[in-house]
Each structure stands twice: as C-alpha cells, then as structure tokens.
Design a protein around this motif. Structure first.
Motif, PDB file in Angstrom:
ATOM      1  N   MET A  91       0.831  -1.206   0.000  1.00  0.00           N
ATOM      2  CA  MET A  91       0.000   0.000   0.000  1.00  0.00           C
ATOM      3  C   MET A  91       0.870   1.261   0.000  1.00  0.00           C
ATOM      4  O   MET A  91       0.574   2.235  -0.708  1.00  0.00           O
ATOM      5  N   LYS A  92       1.954   1.228   0.777  1.00  0.00           N
ATOM      6  CA  LYS A  92       2.860   2.380   0.823  1.00  0.00           C
ATOM      7  C   LYS A  92       3.545   2.573  -0.528  1.00  0.00           C
ATOM      8  O   LYS A  92       3.665   3.701  -1.030  1.00  0.00           O
ATOM      9  N   GLU A  93       3.982   1.464  -1.132  1.00  0.00           N
ATOM     10  CA  GLU A  93       4.635   1.555  -2.444  1.00  0.00           C
ATOM     11  C   GLU A  93       3.660   2.074  -3.496  1.00  0.00           C
ATOM     12  O   GLU A  93       4.022   2.902  -4.341  1.00  0.00           O
ATOM     13  N   GLN A  94       2.413   1.615  -3.407  1.00  0.00           N
ATOM     14  CA  GLN A  94       1.393   2.090  -4.349  1.00  0.00           C
ATOM     15  C   GLN A  94       1.151   3.594  -4.183  1.00  0.00           C
ATOM     16  O   GLN A  94       1.066   4.342  -5.167  1.00  0.00           O
ATOM     17  N   THR A  95       1.073   4.047  -2.928  1.00  0.00           N
ATOM     18  CA  THR A  95       0.861   5.471  -2.650  1.00  0.00           C
ATOM     19  C   THR A  95       2.018   6.313  -3.182  1.00  0.00           C
ATOM     20  O   THR A  95       1.809   7.401  -3.727  1.00  0.00           O
ATOM     21  N   ASP A  96       3.254   5.800  -3.038  1.00  0.00           N
ATOM     22  CA  ASP A  96       4.434   6.531  -3.521  1.00  0.00           C
ATOM     23  C   ASP A  96       4.468   6.610  -5.044  1.00  0.00           C
ATOM     24  O   ASP A  96       4.882   7.635  -5.606  1.00  0.00           O
ATOM     25  N   LEU A  97       4.046   5.541  -5.710  1.00  0.00           N
ATOM     26  CA  LEU A  97       4.127   5.493  -7.174  1.00  0.00           C
ATOM     27  C   LEU A  97       2.937   6.148  -7.880  1.00  0.00           C
ATOM     28  O   LEU A  97       3.061   6.573  -9.036  1.00  0.00           O
ATOM     29  N   ALA A  98       1.795   6.246  -7.187  1.00  0.00           N
ATOM     30  CA  ALA A  98       0.558   6.730  -7.821  1.00  0.00           C
ATOM     31  C   ALA A  98       0.710   8.101  -8.500  1.00  0.00           C
ATOM     32  O   ALA A  98       0.278   8.263  -9.654  1.00  0.00           O
ATOM     33  N   PRO A  99       1.321   9.125  -7.859  1.00  0.00           N
ATOM     34  CA  PRO A  99       1.456  10.428  -8.531  1.00  0.00           C
ATOM     35  C   PRO A  99       2.290  10.355  -9.816  1.00  0.00           C
ATOM     36  O   PRO A  99       1.993  11.045 -10.799  1.00  0.00           O
ATOM     37  N   ILE A 100       3.329   9.496  -9.814  1.00  0.00           N
ATOM     38  CA  ILE A 100       4.187   9.349 -10.998  1.00  0.00           C
ATOM     39  C   ILE A 100       3.408   8.689 -12.122  1.00  0.00           C
ATOM     40  O   ILE A 100       3.438   9.140 -13.278  1.00  0.00           O
ATOM     41  N   VAL A 101       2.666   7.628 -11.779  1.00  0.00           N
ATOM     42  CA  VAL A 101       1.879   6.891 -12.782  1.00  0.00           C
ATOM     43  C   VAL A 101       0.799   7.786 -13.380  1.00  0.00           C
ATOM     44  O   VAL A 101       0.592   7.815 -14.596  1.00  0.00           O
TER      45      VAL A 101
END
Length: 357
Positions: free
Chosen positions: A35-45
C-alpha cells in the motif's frame, strides 16, 4: 527517463494485482508495504499516463492537420496541437521532479528545538512566538503537537522549548526551518523606541525509531529531580523530572513536562535518539559535499536563514531572496508560501545538478 517510467508503470500494475489477491490481504505486513509503495508510485503513474495522453493528442492533431484543407479546421487543430505541446512540456518538468530521489525521512514526525540566542528576554519572547507559529502551522495541517520540555522566562518567553509535531509529511515541510531566525522590532521593555535585533535558533530533527538508532543504556546516565515552573499540582511535589546525560557525546536532555518519571524518561530517550540520528545525517551530508551544495540549506544551525522585521511588516527568506509583506499571517502559522518556495528552489537546484552530471 522514459525507460524508468515504463518500469514504474509495470511495477504499479503488478502491485495492483497483488493487492487484489486475498492471500496478500491476510498478510498485513506485506499488505501495508504494498500500500505504501502504491501510494508513492501513484502520482508518478498518474502524471505519466497524462503525459502519454498529451503525446497522443499532439500526434492526432498533427496527422489531421496534414490532411485537412479547411482553413477554419486547420486553425482549430493548430490550437489543439499548441495546447498539447505546452502540456507535454509541463508534464515533462513535473515527471523529472517526481523522479528525484526521495528523502527517506520525509514522511517522519519531527522533533523541534527552539533556543533563545542573542537578545536576552526579547530573544526568549521571540522563541515563544516561533513556538506558537509552528504550532499554528501544525494545526492548519491537522498535525498533533506534543510538548516535551520547556524552560520559560519570567515575562512569558521561552529560553528553550522542545516539542514534537506528528503528522504525515511533517519533516518534508519543516526540514528547511533549521537555522538562525532573526527578529527586528521595538521590544515591549524598550522605553526609547529603538529597534533591537534578536535571534533564536531552530533545529528540526526527524523522529528516529529504535531501528534507526540503537542506544546502549550503559552510555546513559539518568538523574531525577523535582520539577519547577508551572506544571500543575503534582509536578512540583515529586521527583518526576528526568535529566539524561549521554556520556559518549555529552548530550544532556531534561524532561519535566509529564507527572510520571517513566514518561519523562521515555521522552528524553526519544529526543536523544533523534539528536543522535540528526548527527549521523549531518555527517552523511557533509561527506556528500557535492550533493550538499546543490540543495537549500537544511540543518546548519549557524546559518542565518530568515529575518522578521516587524516595523516594516516584512519577512525575508535569505536563502532564496524571498521577501513577503505579511508578517502577521506568517507569525500566525501561514508558512505555505515560504515553504513551497523553498521546496521549489531545492527541486530546481537538484534538477540542475543532475543535468550537469
């Protein structure tokens, strides 16, 4: 850059698949990590998908322009093409910033230490106002403020105050506040109306976890004493205050805010852990001299970073030569324009440094 973005997009899709797996949901440790990794990557994606859409819009407009003969339609397509190209440039800049290495401490809570410097009682009064300023900023961000230790002066000032601000991203916003803050004004105690200059020193430290810093309790000496000052009915009648001395570094921390000796001891250890972690960060930053020069000052406590001039109603941020004429709102915790400008300047310096390599 785009190879890296494609890899991030693939990784994001993999994470989404894993999060939909019921076996992963049962493993709470793995689930939280994903979940943390998803939150970190979401703005970039999100930005990359928008970039790809803008590129596609530009290509479509260009292809239609080549085959279109109607002048009115051509003008409309030219406008769409120009708009898509402008958005592409904006998103490229945004993606470069999003891909900058993230400070691993950015999501941490912070321990703030404010100490009165030159100026006697006036410096102590200013330190108390800085404490209120950061407390108000924390309130605006829905962060929690917890007092750790305070040494008050007799006229409502603070010779020293240590407190914690807890909230997501607290360090990312406040890390630029370390340094010397200077105030210029006519003190209440000044009968001749002369403007005095006083200073307070602010230190911002990320809260260190036990995994970040291991403290050998044999290196710690604890003394207990009776608390003083305004602490409530029980504070002054029991030996609840704690003085912690870290023998290898000579760091001394006193905590007396809590009525419980055990709680004061825990708070003192929390401050010590963060101070030791901060020392390690400073060593690392000094070792990485080239990277250090490319960043806005964060942590040099001898650096004069900001001046608060009350007669002129202005606040000057010396590191980026920013002057704002809204001292009342800034002292009430409206630090957004200053902090956002510092973050933007830091990002620009890092991007410039990467381009030179």
């Amino acid at each position: 850059m785009f190879d890296r973005l494609d890899d991030i997009l693939v990784r994001f899709e993999e994470i989404m698949e894993e999060l939909n797996n019921p076996y992963v949901v049962e493993d709470q440790t793995k689930f939280r990590r994903l979940m943390k990794e998803q939150t970190d990557l979401a703005p970039i994606v999100e930005a990359y998908k928008e970039y790809k859409g803008a590129r596609q819009d530009a290509e479509d407009s260009l292809a239609m322009l080549e085959s279109e003969n109607d002048e009115e339609m051509r003008e409309m397509l030219k406008e769409e093409l120009a708009s898509a190209k402008e958005r592409i440039e904006e998103l490229e800049k945004e993606l470069k910033i999003l891909l900058l290495p993230k400070d691993p401490n950015d999501d941490k809570n912070v321990i703030v230490e404010i100490r009165a410097g030159a100026g006697g009682d006036e410096a102590a009064l200013f330190s108390a106002e800085l404490y209120r300023m950061y407390s108000r900023f924390a309130e605006r961000n829905r962060w929690k403020v917890e007092m750790i230790s305070v040494n008050e002066s007799g006229i409502g000032g603070m010779k020293e105050v240590i407190f914690m601000i807890s909230g997501h991203g607290a360090y990312s916003k406040l890390k630029y506040e370390s340094g010397v803050h200077r105030v210029q004004r006519v003190p209440a105690t000044e009968s001749g109306g002369r403007i005095h200059t006083s200073t307070s020193t602010v230190a911002i430290m990320p809260e260190a976890e036990e995994v970040d810093v291991q403290i050998d309790m044999n290196d710690c000496k604890f003394d207990v004493f009776r608390a003083s000052g305004n602490g409530g009915q029980c504070v002054n009648t029991t030996d609840s205050a704690v003085r912690l001395t870290h023998i290898p570094t000579g760091i001394v921390i006193s905590c007396q805010d809590e009525k419980s000796q055990l709680k004061n001891k825990d708070k003192a250890l929390k401050v010590l852990r963060s101070r030791l972690y901060d020392l390690e960060l400073a060593k690392k930053q000094n070792a990485e001299a080239e990277e250090r020069r490319s960043q806005i000052g964060t942590g040099d406590r001898s650096e004069k970073i900001r001046t608060y001039n009350f007669p002129q109603g202005r606040v000057t941020e010396h590191r980026i030569k920013l002057t704002l004429y809204k001292i009342d709102s800034i002292m009430d915790g409206d630090l957004y324009e200053i902090i956002d400008s510092l973050i933007a300047a830091d990002q620009a310096a890092k991007l410039s440094s990467l381009q030179e390599i």
